[in-house]
Design a protein around this motif. Structure first.
Motif, short mmCIF file in Angstrom:
data_model
loop_
_atom_site.label_atom_id
_atom_site.label_comp_id
_atom_site.label_asym_id
_atom_site.label_seq_id
_atom_site.Cartn_x
_atom_site.Cartn_y
_atom_site.Cartn_z
N LEU A 24 34.44 40.84 39.44
CA LEU A 24 34.59 40.04 38.22
C LEU A 24 34.88 38.57 38.54
CD1 LEU A 24 36.86 42.45 36.14
CD2 LEU A 24 34.39 42.15 35.97
N PRO A 25 34.56 37.67 37.61
CA PRO A 25 34.83 36.24 37.81
C PRO A 25 36.21 35.80 37.30
CG PRO A 25 33.46 36.51 35.90
CD PRO A 25 33.71 37.90 36.42
N PHE A 26 37.15 36.74 37.17
CA PHE A 26 38.49 36.40 36.71
C PHE A 26 39.48 37.42 37.27
CE2 PHE A 26 36.56 39.16 33.58
CZ PHE A 26 37.54 40.09 33.27
N ASP A 27 40.75 37.02 37.33
CA ASP A 27 41.82 37.91 37.81
C ASP A 27 42.29 38.84 36.70
OD1 ASP A 27 41.71 36.46 40.16
OD2 ASP A 27 43.50 35.28 39.75
N ILE A 28 42.85 39.98 37.12
CA ILE A 28 43.57 40.87 36.20
C ILE A 28 44.90 41.18 36.86
CG2 ILE A 28 43.66 43.16 35.14
CD1 ILE A 28 40.71 43.09 34.73
N CYS A 29 45.99 41.00 36.12
CA CYS A 29 47.32 41.18 36.70
C CYS A 29 47.59 42.66 36.98
CB CYS A 29 48.39 40.60 35.78
SG CYS A 29 48.61 41.50 34.23
N ALA A 30 48.59 42.91 37.83
CA ALA A 30 48.90 44.27 38.27
C ALA A 30 49.26 45.18 37.10
CB ALA A 30 50.03 44.23 39.29
N GLU A 31 50.00 44.66 36.10
CA GLU A 31 50.43 45.47 34.98
C GLU A 31 49.23 45.98 34.17
OE1 GLU A 31 51.62 42.53 35.74
OE2 GLU A 31 53.68 42.97 36.35
N ASP A 32 48.27 45.08 33.91
CA ASP A 32 47.08 45.48 33.16
C ASP A 32 46.21 46.42 33.98
OD1 ASP A 32 47.80 44.03 30.96
OD2 ASP A 32 46.56 42.30 31.44
N MET A 33 46.12 46.17 35.27
CA MET A 33 45.28 46.96 36.15
C MET A 33 45.71 48.42 36.14
SD MET A 33 44.53 46.25 40.15
CE MET A 33 45.95 47.20 40.66
N GLU A 34 47.02 48.68 36.12
CA GLU A 34 47.53 50.05 36.11
C GLU A 34 47.09 50.78 34.84
OE1 GLU A 34 51.72 49.71 36.46
OE2 GLU A 34 51.66 48.96 38.53
N TYR A 35 46.97 50.05 33.75
CA TYR A 35 46.57 50.66 32.48
C TYR A 35 45.10 51.10 32.53
CZ TYR A 35 45.05 50.82 27.60
OH TYR A 35 44.51 51.21 26.41
N PHE A 36 44.25 50.32 33.19
CA PHE A 36 42.82 50.61 33.20
C PHE A 36 42.47 51.79 34.09
CE2 PHE A 36 42.68 45.86 32.41
CZ PHE A 36 42.48 46.01 31.06
N GLY A 37 43.16 51.92 35.23
CA GLY A 37 42.82 52.99 36.17
C GLY A 37 43.16 52.59 37.58
N HIS A 38 42.40 53.11 38.54
CA HIS A 38 42.69 52.87 39.95
C HIS A 38 41.59 52.03 40.58
CE1 HIS A 38 45.99 55.78 39.90
NE2 HIS A 38 45.21 56.55 39.16
N LEU A 39 42.01 51.04 41.36
CA LEU A 39 41.08 50.16 42.05
C LEU A 39 41.32 50.25 43.56
CD1 LEU A 39 41.57 47.60 39.37
CD2 LEU A 39 39.29 47.80 40.33
N TYR A 40 40.22 50.21 44.31
CA TYR A 40 40.29 50.33 45.76
C TYR A 40 39.44 49.24 46.39
CZ TYR A 40 41.61 55.06 44.26
OH TYR A 40 42.20 56.11 43.65
N HIS A 41 39.83 48.78 47.56
CA HIS A 41 38.97 47.87 48.31
C HIS A 41 38.63 48.52 49.64
CE1 HIS A 41 41.79 46.33 51.42
NE2 HIS A 41 42.71 46.61 50.52
N VAL A 42 37.51 48.10 50.21
CA VAL A 42 37.06 48.66 51.48
C VAL A 42 37.89 48.06 52.60
CG1 VAL A 42 35.13 48.86 53.10
CG2 VAL A 42 34.72 49.03 50.62
N LYS A 43 38.60 48.93 53.31
CA LYS A 43 39.46 48.48 54.40
C LYS A 43 38.67 48.33 55.70
CE LYS A 43 43.93 49.47 56.56
NZ LYS A 43 45.07 50.42 56.60
N SER A 44 37.77 49.30 55.96
CA SER A 44 36.97 49.23 57.19
C SER A 44 35.76 50.14 57.08
CB SER A 44 37.82 49.65 58.41
OG SER A 44 38.21 51.01 58.29
N VAL A 45 34.77 49.85 57.89
CA VAL A 45 33.59 50.70 58.03
C VAL A 45 33.45 51.00 59.51
CG1 VAL A 45 31.12 50.92 57.67
CG2 VAL A 45 32.49 49.60 56.05
#
Length: 209
Positions: free
Chosen positions: A140-161
């Motif tokens: 996305l082209p904007f931030d979402i704060c931690a409090e709102d993010m918890e409401y939407f669901g779970h987000l993950y980033h790729v740590k390694s391949v």
């Protein structure tokens, strides 16, 4: 082009100072003398990512896509105007402020997202429906704060391949703009939005890593 039928001290847009890129779908007017827009002046253009009129002297316009100069422009076209104008529509920036942004996740084939410059908005919505527990990608082209993010669901980033294995890690400290994530919605019909004042911007690079 102006046909020269505007009287008095009114100056309309002509080729002078106009940067139009048909391939990229962008139009910028750099002419401080311009203070007037004529009705339906953008009707003949294909989809534009943005129209930037900040470097003009236009004031007193209520920006609408239903009538007036901007009639017919897509709801996904970002319209930049100088201070001294008004609007009730989304995706219109007055000075450096946008009342609301709606990002259409189901754009027409000839449309794409683009900004002329960064700005701040008090309400941003991604018009895209997510299904519960479905894993999808998100950038996305904007931030979402931690409090709102918890409401939407779970987000993950790729740590390694490593050797064909992708290792991911859950993100808990907020979603950052222009970073790719994996997303699992908490409920059906989830829509992402933020009601905080945040900056909208394009990434420094044209695509995420």
């Amino acid at each position: 082009n102006s046909e020269g039928d505007v009287d008095g001290d009114e100056v309309t847009v002509t080729d002078e100072g106009v940067e139009y890129d048909a391939e990229e779908g962008t139009l910028v007017v750099n002419n401080p003398d311009v203070n007037t827009l004529t009705d339906d002046m953008f009707v003949g253009f294909p989809f534009l990512k943005y129209v930037d009129l900040r470097n003009t002297s236009i004031t007193g316009v209520n920006v609408s896509r239903e009538s007036g100069p901007f009639a017919g422009l897509s709801k996904n076209t970002f319209i930049y105007m100088p201070v001294g104008n008004t609007t009730n529509e989304a995706n219109v920036i007055i000075g450096n402020i946008c009342q609301s942004v709606v990002l259409d996740a189901d754009m027409s084939e000839n449309e794409s997202f683009g900004l002329s410059g960064s700005f701040v908005s008090g309400c941003i919505e991604l018009d895209r429906i997510f299904k519960k527990d479905e894993t999808t990608t998100l950038c996305l082209p904007f931030d979402i704060c931690a409090e709102d993010m918890e409401y939407f669901g779970h987000l993950y980033h790729v740590k390694s391949v490593d050797q064909g294995y992708v290792k991911v890690e859950e993100v808990t400290d907020g979603l950052k703009a222009h970073v790719p994530y994996l997303f699992k919605a908490a409920d059906n019909n989830t829509q992402l939005y933020t009601l905080d004042v945040v900056e909208m911007s394009m990434p420094a690079e044209p695509s995420a890593s």
